[in-house]
Enzyme design. Structure first.
Site, PDB file in Angstrom:
ATOM      1  N   GLY A 185       0.819  -1.211   0.000  1.00 15.88           N
ATOM      2  CA  GLY A 185       0.000   0.000   0.000  1.00 15.88           C
ATOM      3  C   GLY A 185       0.848   1.254   0.000  1.00 15.88           C
ATOM      4  N   GLU A 207       5.601  -3.418   0.917  1.00 20.20           N
ATOM      5  CA  GLU A 207       5.640  -3.127  -0.523  1.00 20.20           C
ATOM      6  C   GLU A 207       4.921  -1.801  -0.728  1.00 20.20           C
ATOM      7  OE1 GLU A 207       7.349  -4.744  -2.625  1.00 20.20           O
ATOM      8  OE2 GLU A 207       7.861  -6.487  -1.413  1.00 20.20           O
ATOM      9  N   CYS A 241       1.655   0.565  -8.860  1.00 19.28           N
ATOM     10  CA  CYS A 241       2.742   1.071  -8.014  1.00 19.28           C
ATOM     11  C   CYS A 241       4.050   1.216  -8.778  1.00 19.28           C
ATOM     12  CB  CYS A 241       2.929   0.178  -6.787  1.00 19.28           C
ATOM     13  SG  CYS A 241       3.340  -1.536  -7.167  1.00 19.28           S
TER      14      CYS A 241
END
Length: 452
Positions: A185, A207, A241
């Protein structure tokens, strides 16, 4: 929550999960359930943010199948006792390492790839012999419900369970004593998770994200570079991401880059009606993205539909590092384009900021490639491509600094949920007396010879 965690701890302590056959059986069961319910998974994610079956399979489900198959094939090898060299001071003897599962693991998933980012860590945890609790993101509510249904109806909750909910449920879970926490997140929430874990000395994998740069040099194959970059940026409407957050383009090719990028966007037809694009996850995030657009700097795009939560692919030009869009991770379909003429200066600008999760270098010059890869610290990346490094499970995937702690995928995922126990085994038929009392000059002389 406390009862659920305690029940999993008791199940783990029964040693059931340490059996390799049990792990393989559970992984096979998970694959079977996913394959039998692909349509349910497709429908759920489409309801959440209009992600098509094509993109759901290629960017989420297929990666899970790959992880499961790899784990089933290699878990016996990964779990095997490994012999290591024994030093002179411990001879005669033998030394070896035993991988063992950490125990009860909590996996907190992210909303942008809700299946992959919740279940991929779970696959690694199961392969390593842990029990698993998944807390999916509550934002894509339908995918959360789908995972809860499939897992909670088919697995023993003392081994594998999904707990749905929002901030309150996550906070309650973080108050429990886990043996491992795996979080995917944002950086701000990652800090909260890290602080909660630190209070109980729980090992974590984080992560996270960051502003991942793409550097377009004057000597790259511009046409194919643009094609790959535009695909990577607007995949999942930029809600990735490892998407290129911004592009730094050499002044000699900037105008051609912009023209090719605009053309590529048009040819790609990023339209939800053609199952080729997705919605922004919610109104809050759409409003956040709208606020990042400087209308005076729009090269192409910039339009949005509030009712349907859609923002068209947007390119901003004449951007500097001081612009609002350059202060935080964008996480949406906005691509700022910066210009450079001195590679050293742009490297220093990147290094002056938090270490990014990814970095992408587009060049045909080996010296330039080597310089960027050697001088910029980042989680992982690619040369003359973007995003696709995540598809290679032979490389650990993870961040560095503010972009994350630890890595996973393939054996790296197995390691993330394992402790490697070092064992020295000595025979009893001989025992040198150098270390024993009384201490003498002669014994010290021998110890210096043996140890150095």
């Amino acid at each position: 929550m406390e009862e659920i965690v305690e029940a999993q701890k008791q199940f783990f302590n029964s040693n059931t999960t340490k059996d390799i056959a049990f792990r393989i059986g559970q992984l096979q069961k998970l694959e079977s359930i996913l394959r039998a319910n692909e349509e349910l998974l497709h429908q759920a994610i489409y309801k959440d943010f209009k992600k098509s079956a094509f993109e759901n399979y290629t960017t989420e489900i297929s990666l899970l199948y790959h992880d499961i198959k790899e784990a089933i094939k290699r878990v016996k090898k990964w779990s095997a006792q490994k012999r290591v060299r024994t030093n002179l001071a411990n001879l005669p003897g033998k030394s070896y390492i035993i991988p063992e599962p950490l125990g009860v693991s909590l996996i907190i998933g992210a909303w942008n790839y809700p299946y992959q980012l919740s279940l991929a860590p779970a696959i690694a945890a199961i392969a390593a012999g842990n029990t698993v609790i998944i807390k999916p993101s509550e934002l894509p509510i339908n995918t959360s419900k789908a995972m809860a249904k499939l897992i909670n109806e088919n697995f023993d909750p003392n081994f594998f369970k999904v707990i749905e909910g929002g901030v309150a449920e996550t906070t309650d879970l973080l108050n429990q004593k886990f043996d491992k926490i795996f979080f995917t997140g944002s950086v701000p929430v990652g800090k909260i998770v890290y602080q909660a874990a630190a209070k109980k000395l729980i090992p974590v994998t984080l992560e996270l994200g960051g502003k991942s740069p793409a550097i377009i040099t004057a000597n790259c194959d511009l046409k194919i570079s643009v094609k790959r970059l535009i695909w990577a940026k607007y995949l999942n409407a930029g809600q990735t991401c490892i998407a290129p957050d911004y592009v730094v383009v050499h002044e000699k090719v900037k105008e051609e880059f912009l023209k090719l990028a605009k053309k590529e966007i048009a040819q790609s037809k990023f339209l939800i009606e053609e199952d080729n694009y997705v919605q922004i996850i919610n109104d809050k995030n759409l409003q956040r993205l709208i606020a990042l657009i400087d209308k005076d700097k729009i090269y192409t795009g910039g339009e949005y539909d509030l009712e349907n939560r859609i923002m068209e692919p947007t390119i901003l030009t004449n951007i500097t590092f001081e612009d609002k869009v350059m202060q935080d991770e964008i996480f949406g379909p906005i691509l700022p384009v910066l210009e450079y003429n001195d590679l050293n200066k742009i490297i220093q600008e990147i290094k002056a900021r938090p270490k990014p999760l990814s970095c992408y270098v587009f060049t045909s010059v080996k010296k330039i490639k080597r310089k960027i890869l050697d001088e910029i610290s980042f989680g992982g990346g690619a040369v003359n491509d973007a995003v696709m490094h995540i598809a290679n499970s032979n490389m650990g995937f993870g961040g560095v600094g503010e972009s994350g702690i630890g890595s996973y995928h393939g054996e790296y995922g197995f390691r993330a949920f394992s402790h490697y126990k070092g064992i020295l085994e000595k025979p009893t038929w001989i025992e040198p007396n150098f270390k024993y009392h009384p201490h003498t000059k002669s014994k010290l002389k021998w110890i210096k010879r043996l140890i150095g």
